[in-house]
Design an enzyme around this catalytic site. Structure first.
Site, short mmCIF file in Angstrom:
data_model
loop_
_atom_site.label_atom_id
_atom_site.label_comp_id
_atom_site.label_asym_id
_atom_site.label_seq_id
_atom_site.Cartn_x
_atom_site.Cartn_y
_atom_site.Cartn_z
N GLU A 327 34.74 44.72 46.72
CA GLU A 327 34.71 45.81 47.12
C GLU A 327 35.47 45.72 48.05
OE1 GLU A 327 31.52 49.40 44.45
OE2 GLU A 327 31.71 47.76 46.66
N CYS A 328 36.41 46.71 48.28
CA CYS A 328 37.38 47.14 49.17
C CYS A 328 37.37 45.81 49.98
CB CYS A 328 36.66 48.25 50.08
SG CYS A 328 37.33 49.07 51.07
N GLY A 329 36.79 45.13 51.77
CA GLY A 329 36.88 44.71 52.11
C GLY A 329 36.27 42.95 50.65
N TYR A 331 37.41 43.20 48.29
CA TYR A 331 39.29 43.13 47.70
C TYR A 331 39.84 42.24 48.20
CZ TYR A 331 43.17 44.43 45.28
OH TYR A 331 44.73 45.33 44.95
N SER A 428 38.93 45.75 43.75
CA SER A 428 40.01 47.45 43.87
C SER A 428 39.18 47.94 44.94
CB SER A 428 39.54 47.91 42.80
OG SER A 428 38.42 48.96 42.84
#
Length: 437
Positions: A327-329, A331, A428
């Protein structure tokens, strides 16, 4: 079990300091205190947990259906004498949505009947503070403003003028906090510096507690709290299923943005969580059957991550046979390259082939609806999820992987495909909050 909402007309008014001070002061008097953050904020709950001694939760009216909000609030109330809830931004700030689903703190206050303590930053004003308070109190008759705490008071004369204005508004002045530049928590680009990174946090919380106890009548404040529900049905169907039975979750200064209700929900559904630290060059435990890389600050630790050979090789070995999601970081770390703020490119895991940059910043912020294009650890293809994005990093090379999901913002604007999926690896920028009801 009673609750209060700490809110303000805008960000930067001192809500977090009042919230933490109230938690610390009430706990010092022997009360069992629990915290909650209204809105999608993954940093403040960690401060709440230190101040109260027990986990905090997020309550979000846009992304969470009412049943999930009730379930999480009941869980907090069941183990506390007082639940202190911190609103995000301004009390009425949310998105265009059906009544009660804007995500604003006012929606929760109105639906659950929880009184609001209004924090006003009165620097640069005096009697006008009363006009602001009056407007907030009358804006929505469903919302009860129990009283006002004024912050950043400059002098006795200043306080007298502010008090006259608040009295004219017909609202109780519950306390006044003097201007003090040392009563502050360090910040960085995504908000406050994480609780675990602040040396002397316990001492700061103790000082905030004493400050609140001196500035506010705690007994008066507590009489204004209202009862909250203490039982609610389970909400398993509203949470994404655990990605595995034994889940390896990265946790350190680079990977920490995972909502408490997600971990608690996975545990309630029978999963076991095992933490590991990429910054300490630890690989995902070999006996885990899924790996989750949360968001955080990998852009601040890109060199350390790139040099963490045991972590990277262990992650690649893990992904050959078991699912890995970022998730985010997380990703960003699953991609090929991460460019830091100085323009230095660092090789990452390469399990997906996109490239990201923190030097070429572009703010992405807001609620998201997501439709999964591929089945995996987040659910079956076609599943609808809700969450949000908050990052400054940009994708500089989209790579060749298939998109994981399709996104829409809170207004319904189609944002197209997002993230990536390759084999058992997915990721993502979306921070997942719950399934769409």
């Amino acid at each position: 079990m009673k609750a209060l909402i700490i809110a303000a007309p805008r960000s930067g008014s001192g809500k977090t300091l009042v919230t933490l001070g109230l938690m610390a002061a009430a706990r010092a008097q022997g009360l069992r205190v629990a915290g909650a953050k209204i809105g999608p904020d993954y940093i403040d709950p960690a401060f709440h947990a230190v101040a109260t001694g027990q986990p905090s939760v997020n309550l979000d009216g846009w992304s969470m259906p009412p049943a999930l909000v009730d379930h999480l609030l009941a869980g907090q109330a069941a183990n506390a004498d007082l639940v202190v809830m911190e609103a995000a931004m301004g009390l009425f700030d949310g998105v265009a949505a059906p009544e009660g689903r804007s995500g604003a703190g006012a929606d929760l206050a109105a639906r659950c009947g929880i009184p609001v303590v209004l924090v006003l930053d009165v620097s640069g004003q005096s009697h006008s503070a009363g006009a602001v308070a009056l407007g907030m109190a009358r804006f929505d008759p469903r919302v009860h403003i129990a009283g006002v705490i004024v912050n950043r008071v400059a002098s006795d004369r200043h306080l007298a003028q502010v008090a006259e204005g608040v009295a004219r508004a017909g609202l109780p002045l519950l306390g006044a906090i003097r201007r003090d530049g040392e009563l502050a928590v360090p910040e960085r680009h995504l908000g406050l510096v994480q609780a675990g990174e602040i040396a002397g946090l316990d001492a700061l919380l103790n000082r905030l507690g004493r400050c609140l106890a001196d500035a506010v009548s705690l007994d008066d404040l507590l009489t204004r709290a209202a009862p909250v529900i203490t039982s609610a049905p389970r909400a398993d169907a509203l949470l994404p299923p655990p990605p595995g039975q034994r889940i390896a979750v990265a946790r350190d200064a680079a990977f920490s943005f995972l909502y408490p209700h997600m971990l608690a929900g996975w545990r309630e559904m029978g999963a076991e969580i095992c933490f590991f630290s990429p910054l300490a060059d630890e690989a995902p435990p070999k006996d885990a059957d899924a790996c989750w890389l949360p968001g955080g600050y990998p852009e601040l630790h890109a060199g350390t991550i790139a040099a963490a050979s045991r972590f990277l090789s262990g992650l690649r070995d893990f992904a050959a046979s078991r699912p890995v999601h970022g998730e985010c970081g997380g990703y960003m770390v699953l991609g090929a390259v991460l460019e830091d703020a100085d323009g230095v490119s660092h090789p990452m895991a390469g399990l997906l082939d996109h490239a990201t940059s923190f030097k070429r910043r572009k703010l992405a912020l807001g609620y998201r609806r997501a439709s999964l294009l591929h089945g995996g650890v987040l659910g079956a293809a076609g599943s609808m999820l809700r969450g949000h994005e908050f990052h400054y990093a940009s994708v500089t090379d989209a790579g060749t992987d298939l998109p994981l999901c399709r996104l829409w913002d809170a207004t319904g604007k189609d944002l197209g495909g997002a993230g990536g999926v390759r084999g058992l690896v997915s990721g993502s920028f979306l921070h997942l909050i719950c399934r769409e009801a």
